[in-house]
Design an enzyme around this catalytic site. Sequence first.
Site, PDB file in Angstrom:
ATOM      1  N   GLY A  11       0.835  -1.203   0.000  1.00  0.00           N
ATOM      2  CA  GLY A  11       0.000   0.000   0.000  1.00  0.00           C
ATOM      3  C   GLY A  11       0.865   1.247   0.000  1.00  0.00           C
ATOM      4  N   VAL A  13       2.402   3.069   2.504  1.00  0.00           N
ATOM      5  CA  VAL A  13       3.668   3.046   3.248  1.00  0.00           C
ATOM      6  C   VAL A  13       4.612   2.008   2.650  1.00  0.00           C
ATOM      7  CG1 VAL A  13       4.752   2.643   5.491  1.00  0.00           C
ATOM      8  CG2 VAL A  13       2.545   3.799   5.393  1.00  0.00           C
ATOM      9  N   ARG A  88      -6.319   4.728  16.508  1.00  0.00           N
ATOM     10  CA  ARG A  88      -5.405   3.622  16.211  1.00  0.00           C
ATOM     11  C   ARG A  88      -5.927   2.336  16.846  1.00  0.00           C
ATOM     12  NH1 ARG A  88      -1.508   7.682  16.983  1.00  0.00           N
ATOM     13  NH2 ARG A  88      -0.264   8.018  15.129  1.00  0.00           N
ATOM     14  N   HIS A 175       3.283   4.474  20.678  1.00  0.00           N
ATOM     15  CA  HIS A 175       3.028   5.282  19.475  1.00  0.00           C
ATOM     16  C   HIS A 175       1.511   5.412  19.336  1.00  0.00           C
ATOM     17  CE1 HIS A 175       3.310   6.833  15.445  1.00  0.00           C
ATOM     18  NE2 HIS A 175       2.602   5.842  14.965  1.00  0.00           N
TER      19      HIS A 175
END
Length: 307
Positions: A11, A13, A88, A175
């Site tokens: 994809g 990234v 996320r 993160h």
Amino acid sequence: MQKKVTVVGAGHVGATLVQRIAEKRLADVVMVDVVEGVPQGKGLDLLEAGPVLGYDSKVIGTNGYDETAGSDIIVITAGLARKPGMSRDDLLAANGDIVKKVAQETGRRSPYAIMIVVTNPMDVMAYVAMKASGFPRERVVGMGGVLDSARFRTFIAMELGVSVENTHAFVLGGHGDSMVPLPRYSTVAGIPITEIMSAGQISRLVERTRNGGAEIVALLKTGSAYYAPSAATLEMVEAMLLDKKKILPCSAYLEGEYGVKGAFAGVPVKLGAKGVEQVVEITLNAEENAAFIKSVDAVRAGCAKFM
Ligand SMILES: NC(=O)c1ccc[n+]([C@@H]2O[C@H](COP(=O)([O-])OP(=O)(O)OC[C@H]3O[C@@H](n4cnc5c(N)ncnc54)[C@H](O)[C@@H]3O)[C@@H](O)[C@H]2O)c1
């Protein structure tokens, strides 16, 4: 012999990372995706850029895993990306299944590889990948801190009107929304930003860093950031392929460091040919430590679903 990197997920990234690896002539790359034709098409397209840009890296796209055998590094970007309004953590269950399968399939074909996990929620996915592959903690590392720190550095440079190259920043912890930017350890030409910026300025930049991913998602409307994420992952790939012993903020499995046992969290690590060669411990003050532990607790809660 040319090194070999597998990137799973062709994809935004993943494919941009493959492009960056080829353009830097770092390794041959195998790109894997479930969608038929996409990794093959992007792989061929990247191969055909080689004559113009002058790289000989082989780029192969495939829907299977056999071609990944013997990789030095496996980067996992497969999964669903965040959509506007989606946290996320919403991605947890769906991406957990994907990452588990990917780690098993790649791990058994490249038993000595180092795995870099990018898929969100990244710290939890790193845990899933470590469990599913059976790899030791030195060889499973998550990408998050380099990106968060790059965002912080960008904002510091913009605020002060200095080169980004003069900036250095550390963002630790999970993160996610609870990430812990550390102004005391963030510098401009070696000067801590706490000495050259007001508390108000710093807290504004910290807040923007914390929302860095969401800011891009809101602008793009579909999909999430990938230029900076792929650049950040490249820095980790390069540090390990070239055995640079580079200290970067990455998600590592802690076994007592920072008072944390049995969880992935963003900390400064030394990256080299063996993967995470050292977890570097820096002193956190009471406030920083509380924020760090809080963010680790958020990661642990996510991991609990996969134990
Ligand atoms: N850690 C970070 O800092 C960071 C930064 C950016 C993006 N991300 C995460 O990285 C992931 C990828 O982001 P993107 O923008 O490239 O998304 P994308 O949707 O563009 O690409 C994901 C790719 O994964 C593929 N895929 C899905 N299931 C698969 C499977 N089982 N096997 C192989 N491939 C599979 C999809 O077909 C798609 O091509 C997302 O989870 C995103 O949240 C993390």
